[in-house]
Design an enzyme around this catalytic site. Structure first.
Site, PDB file in Angstrom:
ATOM      1  N   ASP A 119      -4.227   9.068  11.167  1.00 49.31           N
ATOM      2  CA  ASP A 119      -2.899   8.467  11.260  1.00 49.31           C
ATOM      3  C   ASP A 119      -2.216   8.840  12.565  1.00 49.31           C
ATOM      4  OD1 ASP A 119      -3.053   7.326   8.712  1.00 49.31           O
ATOM      5  OD2 ASP A 119      -2.506   9.229   7.783  1.00 49.31           O
ATOM      6  N   GLU A 178       0.857  -1.180   0.000  1.00 48.04           N
ATOM      7  CA  GLU A 178       0.000   0.000   0.000  1.00 48.04           C
ATOM      8  C   GLU A 178       0.896   1.233   0.000  1.00 48.04           C
ATOM      9  OE1 GLU A 178      -2.541  -0.363   3.386  1.00 48.04           O
ATOM     10  OE2 GLU A 178      -3.053  -2.435   2.885  1.00 48.04           O
TER      11      GLU A 178
END
Length: 260
Positions: free
Chosen positions: A62, A51
């Site tokens: 995140d 990814e």
């Protein structure tokens, strides 16, 4: 209808015996021109899928490690058009399934159909856009994306109800991204009883599509635990920390230690 080559790469990886190891990293980190060399090293080391993160200025979901890698990549000069330029010849050397993961805003700014067309041109196999709701995707964008053979990957978490999980399963065409916890990426470094119960609950649902676990996988032990019932697992923050620490030279040893 025959499957596209890009779909086949993801499906072939999922159909292989054993557990699938997927690696996440941020394009343009640690250095601007590292994007493709990292892919080549990951392939040589034995990763199953990759990814590639699209750096974004406000990466809300995140954790600090990936946020910092995104900030560094942007400071290095990474942007969407440059990423596509870097990837234009990637299929000459890399056969791994490649998925772009990021926030929807850069895709929207680029132009959704233009973005998907470019993905197909360079050999991207799928997209993970966590902040694009399934209903909005189906209503407004699926018809634009479908012609380009990209596999759209949707996320579930411990808080996702059964009806929603089955809805996502029905909308999926490769695998389901199974978020291991409600925390941000890179915060948790081991699984507890709550995760075990969650993994067992999803396994008992006998979904049509395999699950790949993300968040909290950093070493061989957590990889084995995450894949006890799931097909595979994704390592992101721990891999980015490795790149920060050792650069590309540490990739092979890192992968071999995850899956000896």
């Amino acid at each position: 209808m025959a499957e596209t080559q890009s779909q086949n790469r993801i499906h072939q990886a999922l159909e292989k015996p054993g557990k699938l190891l997927s690696i996440y990293y941020t394009a343009g980190f640690p250095n601007l021109e590292d994007t493709v060399p990292i892919l080549e090293e990951l392939q040589a080391a034995g990763a199953d899928m990759v990814e590639i993160g699209l750096p974004f200025s406000d990466p809300l979901a995140d954790g600090p490690t990936i946020q910092e890698s995104s900030t560094r990549a942007l400071r290095n000069g990474m942007h969407t058009e440059l990423l596509f330029e870097q990837l234009k010849d990637v299929r000459k050397t890399v056969d791994l399934p490649l998925i772009l993961m990021g926030y929807f805003n850069p895709v929207l700014q680029y132009g959704v159909e233009a973005f998907c067309r470019k993905c197909k041109e360079v050999g991207i196999d799928g997209l993970i856009l966590p902040d694009l709701p399934l209903e909005i995707y189906q209503r407004d964008y699926q018809h634009l994306m479908a012609p380009y053979g990209l596999s759209m990957v949707f996320l579930i978490s411990p808080q996702t109800g059964e009806a929603r999980i089955r809805q996502i399963d029905a909308a999926s065409d490769s695998f389901i991204y199974m978020v291991s916890s409600a925390s941000t990426t890179g915060v948790q470094d081991q699984f507890g009883q709550g995760q075990d119960a969650y993994f067992d609950r999803i396994h008992a649902m006998e979904l049509k599509h395999p699950q790949v676990v993300g968040f909290g996988i950093s070493d061989a032990q957590s990889f084995q635990k995450a894949t006890r019932t799931a097909k595979g697992a994704i390592i992101g923050s721990a891999f980015i920390r490795l790149l920060e620490r050792e650069g590309l030279g540490g990739i092979r040893n890192f992968i071999e230690n995850i899956r000896p």
